[in-house]
Design an enzyme around this catalytic site. Sequence first.
Site, PDB file in Angstrom:
ATOM      1  N   PHE A   1      76.790  70.461   7.749  1.00 20.60           N
ATOM      2  CA  PHE A   1      77.442  69.404   8.507  1.00 20.60           C
ATOM      3  C   PHE A   1      78.719  68.931   7.816  1.00 20.60           C
ATOM      4  CE2 PHE A   1      73.280  69.026  10.414  1.00 20.60           C
ATOM      5  CZ  PHE A   1      73.526  68.557  11.692  1.00 20.60           C
ATOM      6  N   ASP A   2      79.813  68.913   8.550  1.00 19.03           N
ATOM      7  CA  ASP A   2      80.976  68.170   8.118  1.00 19.03           C
ATOM      8  C   ASP A   2      80.593  66.686   8.066  1.00 19.03           C
ATOM      9  OD1 ASP A   2      83.813  67.529   7.724  1.00 19.03           O
ATOM     10  OD2 ASP A   2      83.750  66.837   9.807  1.00 19.03           O
ATOM     11  N   ILE A   3      81.345  65.886   7.325  1.00 17.43           N
ATOM     12  CA  ILE A   3      81.016  64.464   7.223  1.00 17.43           C
ATOM     13  C   ILE A   3      81.942  63.595   8.080  1.00 17.43           C
ATOM     14  CG2 ILE A   3      80.889  62.464   5.663  1.00 17.43           C
ATOM     15  CD1 ILE A   3      79.969  64.371   3.456  1.00 17.43           C
TER      16      ILE A   3
END
Length: 300
Positions: free
Chosen positions: A9-11
């Site tokens: 997951f990107d943040i």
Amino acid sequence: MEKSTVLLFDIDNTLLDFSAGAMQAMEEIFRAAGLPYAPEMFAVFQVENDKLWARIERGELTIAGLRDVRWQTILARLGLEADGAAMEDAFRDRLHESAVPVTGAPEVLARLHGKYRLCAASNGPYAQQVNRLRRAGMLDAFEQLFISGQMGAEKPSRVFFDRCLAQLPGVRPEQCLMIGDSLTADIAGGRAVGMRTCWFAPADRGGGHAAAGGLAHHAAGGIVRYSLRKRKKQTALALLSEGGFPICIQKRGCRSLCTRAGFVRFSGSAEDQIFMQTSHARQMTVRRLPMATQSPTRCT
């Protein structure tokens, strides 16, 4: 197609609302510097910040180098004068404490935890990103954190993703699904090393239909149809892929169900797609249609 076992997951603007935190931080540092502030000024920040991050993704600028250019550029655009480097320091201090979850993100992580191996893959300072995830109550969901400040490379570079895979022994790229809001850093970067990708494109951040318009007439490839049900109403969406980037070309019917809710565009298998339902899309069924042989028409 093999099912994904590792989700990366990107943040920022995928799990945590960077825009909300940045807007608040900008107002606070302007007040502290004795500068006038109006909400419409944040649009200038967004435009210039996006340009700078595009340079970072192309390898023309480093995250550390932002200190020397970000606020200097924004202030010049606004016709204001102040110490840009000092404002960058103050901005990062405030952003360090920002932890506004993207709507639905905590629920998605809770649903996936224990079913998949969850990792974060983000560009940014390591301590800042860890603290923000901790404050948002998301940190414990992740098995590993791949943050550019610690990895020594930024997305979308192959070095970044190769180093992620090196810390996942026995995992092949095709077993990974990279999820994020950036077509360059997340989608192109992940696909370049053989990962599946999932593009998060809320309409209120310029995704969805706005992003689709300029690409639809070039699109060709596999079409995937999704059915979303809410309160006994059903809408079918047609998505297609240009260069592996799925885009929605639905003209009617999906605004309240998908784009307003932050619907996700996919390039993965049905097993990977089901979990991305939101509170606005209670059920999702997926079936794959034949490959397109010519430019598709709009789905009605």
